[in-house]
Design a protein around this motif. Structure first.
Motif, PDB file in Angstrom:
ATOM      1  N   LYS A  22       0.820  -1.208   0.000  1.00 17.51           N
ATOM      2  CA  LYS A  22       0.000   0.000   0.000  1.00 17.51           C
ATOM      3  C   LYS A  22       0.855   1.260   0.000  1.00 17.51           C
ATOM      4  O   LYS A  22       0.445   2.306  -0.532  1.00 17.51           O
ATOM      5  CB  LYS A  22      -0.986   0.007   1.162  1.00 17.51           C
ATOM      6  N   GLU A  23       2.064   1.168   0.543  1.00 17.20           N
ATOM      7  CA  GLU A  23       2.936   2.341   0.591  1.00 17.20           C
ATOM      8  C   GLU A  23       3.425   2.734  -0.805  1.00 17.20           C
ATOM      9  O   GLU A  23       3.887   3.857  -1.012  1.00 17.20           O
ATOM     10  CB  GLU A  23       4.134   2.075   1.491  1.00 17.20           C
ATOM     11  N   ASP A  24       3.334   1.824  -1.747  1.00 16.88           N
ATOM     12  CA  ASP A  24       3.781   2.125  -3.108  1.00 16.88           C
ATOM     13  C   ASP A  24       2.830   3.058  -3.843  1.00 16.88           C
ATOM     14  O   ASP A  24       3.236   3.738  -4.779  1.00 16.88           O
ATOM     15  CB  ASP A  24       3.883   0.833  -3.933  1.00 16.88           C
ATOM     16  N   TYR A  25       1.567   3.066  -3.444  1.00 15.64           N
ATOM     17  CA  TYR A  25       0.536   3.746  -4.213  1.00 15.64           C
ATOM     18  C   TYR A  25       0.294   5.161  -3.733  1.00 15.64           C
ATOM     19  O   TYR A  25       0.308   5.446  -2.541  1.00 15.64           O
ATOM     20  CB  TYR A  25      -0.759   2.932  -4.192  1.00 15.64           C
ATOM     21  N   ASP A  26       0.029   6.046  -4.686  1.00 10.13           N
ATOM     22  CA  ASP A  26      -0.120   7.469  -4.385  1.00 10.13           C
ATOM     23  C   ASP A  26      -1.577   7.930  -4.345  1.00 10.13           C
ATOM     24  O   ASP A  26      -1.890   8.929  -3.692  1.00 10.13           O
ATOM     25  CB  ASP A  26       0.612   8.292  -5.444  1.00 10.13           C
ATOM     26  N   TYR A  27      -2.442   7.246  -5.069  1.00  6.19           N
ATOM     27  CA  TYR A  27      -3.835   7.696  -5.190  1.00  6.19           C
ATOM     28  C   TYR A  27      -4.765   6.542  -4.837  1.00  6.19           C
ATOM     29  O   TYR A  27      -4.527   5.395  -5.221  1.00  6.19           O
ATOM     30  CB  TYR A  27      -4.114   8.184  -6.615  1.00  6.19           C
ATOM     31  N   TRP A  28      -5.837   6.895  -4.132  1.00  4.80           N
ATOM     32  CA  TRP A  28      -6.770   5.892  -3.618  1.00  4.80           C
ATOM     33  C   TRP A  28      -8.210   6.325  -3.862  1.00  4.80           C
ATOM     34  O   TRP A  28      -8.536   7.513  -3.800  1.00  4.80           O
ATOM     35  CB  TRP A  28      -6.576   5.706  -2.120  1.00  4.80           C
ATOM     36  N   GLY A  29      -9.052   5.325  -4.102  1.00  5.58           N
ATOM     37  CA  GLY A  29     -10.471   5.578  -4.125  1.00  5.58           C
ATOM     38  C   GLY A  29     -11.038   5.544  -2.726  1.00  5.58           C
ATOM     39  O   GLY A  29     -10.324   5.292  -1.753  1.00  5.58           O
ATOM     40  N   GLN A  30     -12.346   5.750  -2.612  1.00  8.53           N
ATOM     41  CA  GLN A  30     -12.990   5.820  -1.303  1.00  8.53           C
ATOM     42  C   GLN A  30     -13.397   4.442  -0.781  1.00  8.53           C
ATOM     43  O   GLN A  30     -13.732   4.298   0.389  1.00  8.53           O
ATOM     44  CB  GLN A  30     -14.230   6.725  -1.367  1.00  8.53           C
ATOM     45  N   GLY A  31     -13.370   3.445  -1.654  1.00  4.21           N
ATOM     46  CA  GLY A  31     -13.692   2.087  -1.247  1.00  4.21           C
ATOM     47  C   GLY A  31     -15.140   1.720  -1.515  1.00  4.21           C
ATOM     48  O   GLY A  31     -16.032   2.582  -1.578  1.00  4.21           O
ATOM     49  N   THR A  32     -15.373   0.429  -1.666  1.00  4.20           N
ATOM     50  CA  THR A  32     -16.723  -0.095  -1.835  1.00  4.20           C
ATOM     51  C   THR A  32     -16.862  -1.342  -0.973  1.00  4.20           C
ATOM     52  O   THR A  32     -15.959  -2.185  -0.949  1.00  4.20           O
ATOM     53  CB  THR A  32     -17.033  -0.383  -3.320  1.00  4.20           C
ATOM     54  N   GLN A  33     -17.975  -1.452  -0.267  1.00  2.00           N
ATOM     55  CA  GLN A  33     -18.172  -2.542   0.680  1.00  2.00           C
ATOM     56  C   GLN A  33     -18.599  -3.814  -0.044  1.00  2.00           C
ATOM     57  O   GLN A  33     -19.528  -3.800  -0.868  1.00  2.00           O
ATOM     58  CB  GLN A  33     -19.231  -2.164   1.710  1.00  2.00           C
ATOM     59  N   VAL A  34     -17.933  -4.899   0.290  1.00  2.00           N
ATOM     60  CA  VAL A  34     -18.299  -6.231  -0.198  1.00  2.00           C
ATOM     61  C   VAL A  34     -18.593  -7.098   1.013  1.00  2.00           C
ATOM     62  O   VAL A  34     -17.739  -7.240   1.896  1.00  2.00           O
ATOM     63  CB  VAL A  34     -17.168  -6.844  -1.040  1.00  2.00           C
ATOM     64  N   THR A  35     -19.787  -7.658   1.064  1.00  3.19           N
ATOM     65  CA  THR A  35     -20.189  -8.498   2.188  1.00  3.19           C
ATOM     66  C   THR A  35     -20.677  -9.833   1.654  1.00  3.19           C
ATOM     67  O   THR A  35     -21.550  -9.880   0.780  1.00  3.19           O
ATOM     68  CB  THR A  35     -21.299  -7.848   3.019  1.00  3.19           C
ATOM     69  N   ILE A  36     -20.085 -10.895   2.184  1.00  4.58           N
ATOM     70  CA  ILE A  36     -20.444 -12.240   1.744  1.00  4.58           C
ATOM     71  C   ILE A  36     -21.095 -12.967   2.915  1.00  4.58           C
ATOM     72  O   ILE A  36     -20.486 -13.132   3.973  1.00  4.58           O
ATOM     73  CB  ILE A  36     -19.204 -13.030   1.280  1.00  4.58           C
ATOM     74  N   SER A  37     -22.313 -13.415   2.708  1.00  2.00           N
ATOM     75  CA  SER A  37     -23.013 -14.161   3.756  1.00  2.00           C
ATOM     76  C   SER A  37     -22.818 -15.656   3.538  1.00  2.00           C
ATOM     77  O   SER A  37     -22.730 -16.132   2.416  1.00  2.00           O
ATOM     78  CB  SER A  37     -24.499 -13.812   3.758  1.00  2.00           C
ATOM     79  N   SER A  38     -22.779 -16.379   4.633  1.00  2.00           N
ATOM     80  CA  SER A  38     -22.550 -17.829   4.552  1.00  2.00           C
ATOM     81  C   SER A  38     -23.856 -18.597   4.442  1.00  2.00           C
ATOM     82  O   SER A  38     -24.928 -18.036   4.573  1.00  2.00           O
ATOM     83  CB  SER A  38     -21.771 -18.305   5.769  1.00  2.00           C
TER      84      SER A  38
END
Length: 128
Positions: free
Chosen positions: A112-128
């Motif tokens: 992660k330290e290599d990267y300069d730009y990031w998105g805000q993220g998207t939630q992924v939820t997997i139910s069993s």
């Protein structure tokens, strides 16, 4: 600089699939190596995979190999993360990140330290 926006997250059952997208805007997208990371609650952000500037080279962590595929369309400024056969342990917020590639055209970055730009993220939820 480049701006990144992830989409495609959601709630699915184990064994199902999701396709995440990372849309870039700003600079010439084909100059950037793009990585995918994920962060589960209470855990460190971890590397999932990356794709080279041309899209010809990809690398994924062992636990997702054979299930996750990274691709890119530089004409559309997008990178996709196709996730198949999802499991509850894949539950996390997924982020795309970008870094201007240098040197060898197939160069990839896995921390992660290599990267300069990031998105805000998207939630992924997997139910069993």
């Amino acid at each position: 600089q480049v701006q990144l926006v992830e989409s495609g997250g959601g709630l699915v059952q184990a064994g199902e699939s999701l396709r995440l997208s990372c849309l870039a805007s700003g600079r010439t997208f084909s100059n950037y190596v793009v990585g995918w990371f994920r962060q589960a609650p209470g855990k460190e952000r971890e590397f999932v995979g990356a794709i080279s500037r041309s899209g010809l080279t990809t690398y994924s962590k062992d636990s997702v190999k054979g299930r996750f595929t990274i691709s890119r369309d530089n004409a559309k400024d997008t990178v996709a993360l196709q996730m198949n056969n999802l499991a509850p342990e894949d539950t996390a917020v997924y982020f795309c990140a970008a870094k201007v590639g240098t040197g060898y055209s197939g160069s990839l970055y896995s921390t992660k330290e290599d990267y300069d730009y990031w998105g805000q993220g998207t939630q992924v939820t997997i139910s069993s």
